[in-house]
Design an enzyme around this catalytic site. Sequence first.
Site, PDB file in Angstrom:
ATOM      1  N   TYR A 156       0.856  -1.173   0.000  1.00 43.75           N
ATOM      2  CA  TYR A 156       0.000   0.000   0.000  1.00 43.75           C
ATOM      3  C   TYR A 156       0.897   1.229   0.000  1.00 43.75           C
ATOM      4  CZ  TYR A 156      -4.391   2.478   0.674  1.00 43.75           C
ATOM      5  OH  TYR A 156      -5.475   3.299   0.498  1.00 43.75           O
ATOM      6  N   GLU A 186     -24.120 -13.537 -18.344  1.00 35.09           N
ATOM      7  CA  GLU A 186     -24.701 -14.774 -17.850  1.00 35.09           C
ATOM      8  C   GLU A 186     -26.173 -14.565 -17.508  1.00 35.09           C
ATOM      9  OE1 GLU A 186     -24.192 -18.833 -16.838  1.00 35.09           O
ATOM     10  OE2 GLU A 186     -22.766 -17.414 -17.683  1.00 35.09           O
ATOM     11  N   ASP A 187     -27.006 -15.492 -17.954  1.00 38.05           N
ATOM     12  CA  ASP A 187     -28.414 -15.551 -17.538  1.00 38.05           C
ATOM     13  C   ASP A 187     -29.141 -14.230 -17.740  1.00 38.05           C
ATOM     14  OD1 ASP A 187     -27.823 -18.112 -16.881  1.00 38.05           O
ATOM     15  OD2 ASP A 187     -27.868 -17.848 -14.717  1.00 38.05           O
ATOM     16  N   ALA A 237     -35.459 -21.038 -30.239  1.00 41.52           N
ATOM     17  CA  ALA A 237     -34.869 -19.927 -30.988  1.00 41.52           C
ATOM     18  C   ALA A 237     -34.467 -18.801 -30.055  1.00 41.52           C
ATOM     19  CB  ALA A 237     -35.848 -19.425 -32.045  1.00 41.52           C
ATOM     20  N   GLY A 238     -34.075 -19.185 -28.829  1.00 42.50           N
ATOM     21  CA  GLY A 238     -33.561 -18.212 -27.880  1.00 42.50           C
ATOM     22  C   GLY A 238     -32.061 -18.057 -28.034  1.00 42.50           C
ATOM     23  N   ASN A 291     -21.524 -26.458 -20.420  1.00 44.54           N
ATOM     24  CA  ASN A 291     -20.757 -25.271 -20.789  1.00 44.54           C
ATOM     25  C   ASN A 291     -19.414 -25.168 -20.084  1.00 44.54           C
ATOM     26  OD1 ASN A 291     -23.077 -24.730 -22.169  1.00 44.54           O
ATOM     27  ND2 ASN A 291     -23.346 -22.658 -21.365  1.00 44.54           N
ATOM     28  N   ASP A 319     -24.317 -18.370 -22.245  1.00 48.27           N
ATOM     29  CA  ASP A 319     -25.543 -19.091 -22.558  1.00 48.27           C
ATOM     30  C   ASP A 319     -25.682 -19.304 -24.062  1.00 48.27           C
ATOM     31  OD1 ASP A 319     -26.277 -19.075 -19.848  1.00 48.27           O
ATOM     32  OD2 ASP A 319     -27.105 -17.075 -20.055  1.00 48.27           O
ATOM     33  N   LYS A 368     -20.616 -19.960 -10.981  1.00 45.57           N
ATOM     34  CA  LYS A 368     -19.900 -19.735 -12.242  1.00 45.57           C
ATOM     35  C   LYS A 368     -18.469 -19.289 -11.965  1.00 45.57           C
ATOM     36  CE  LYS A 368     -20.761 -19.650 -16.729  1.00 45.57           C
ATOM     37  NZ  LYS A 368     -21.592 -20.608 -17.455  1.00 45.57           N
TER      38      LYS A 368
END
Length: 412
Positions: free
Chosen positions: A61, A158-159, A217-218, A339, A184, A116
């Site tokens: 520091y 994510e999500d 189709a996402g 994944n 995803d 994750k």
Amino acid sequence: MAAEIVNPRSDSESRNGHTEQGNGAEPLDSFDPAFALHRGGKMAVQATVPIRDKDDLSLAYTPGVAKVCSAIAEQPDLVHDYTWKSQVVAVVTDGTAVLGLGDIGPEASLPVMEGKAILFKQFGGVDAVPIALNCTDVDEIVETVVRLAPSFGGVNLEDISAPRCFEIEKRLQERLDIPVFHDDQHGTAVVSLAALRNAARLSGRTLGELRAVISGAGAAGVAIAKMLIEAGIGDVAVADRKGVVSRDREDLTPIKAELASFTNRAGLSGSLESALAGADVFIGVSGGTVPEPAVASMAEGAFVFAMANPDPEVHPEVAHKYAAVVATGRSDFPNQINNVLAFPGIFAGALQVRASRITEGMKLAAAEALASVVGDDLAADYVIPSPFDERVAPAVTAAVAAAARAEGVARR
């Protein structure tokens, strides 16, 4: 060296020693081991340098830190060498599409984001920080992440629900010079392609000989379709709740209209079930159930990748009656499309070379490397390696780093 993610608590205590209870008289831990594991969170930050005395303090520091800050101010690229920036990823969500739970909000998403982050560390040696945002507006999310970006070497989205996730990723990558990756979408696509490559190899066919049908189709469905086209699939059609996404439909969103422009060369229309007649590949990323007669109508030696969790679109017992290769998203069946096989190595490779983005070529290289891990052990119940195969992350990392250099997005 980046800080290590650890959890210093004991199994029976949280870090602060509290024993919070649920609505009943006993702690939730006593009813479900999942609560016991999550008590106090699943991660922490551990220093990589000791502070044992005033000399250590003065270096870590003030006043020693001022020398490093001044050097970075004069030469901004030094931030990669003298901070953890190039070794840490932000895992960003708004909590709108969490696993199979849907829109549960930012606080409720945190256990998943922590999970994750520890997967990044466990399987790729990459440090990650969960960031759950209390906003869902596209502009607000983009602006927030852009302002956070100086602290990170990459961003893993994510999500986040579709179709907003597509625009958020695109706009962030346009504004940032670090990798932005919506797992995803692309993680699912990479692992699916790797498994499909090996399934095709097992059957003595090429990707170009296969016709695939995707249910959903996402985010994942669109990304898988794009990647299969990039990889040279013979044809692929995508179906949503209203049937096959085709150019003659007048109810398509802009994302689906674009999807229709480069998929479905056969010009199929109508239901998912009708599209499956004679198809070589089924890929499910939508939930729901595909009737057994539709599976039976697929081509001989077909592949069924039913990845909805916890209930696959086609139960493996049914799929095995008709398909040569069956994969799911579950760990209790062979050939898990997970994944975690992709994203740790992809980010590790991108960070290793300080890539400015993750290109299509890098994703294709990741899929090829992942498929190659199986090698001569290829079998109907082994077209994709286990997440615990220690060869996976190094293979993906090396392939992604090499592809980044070849595509000119590497900076070291």
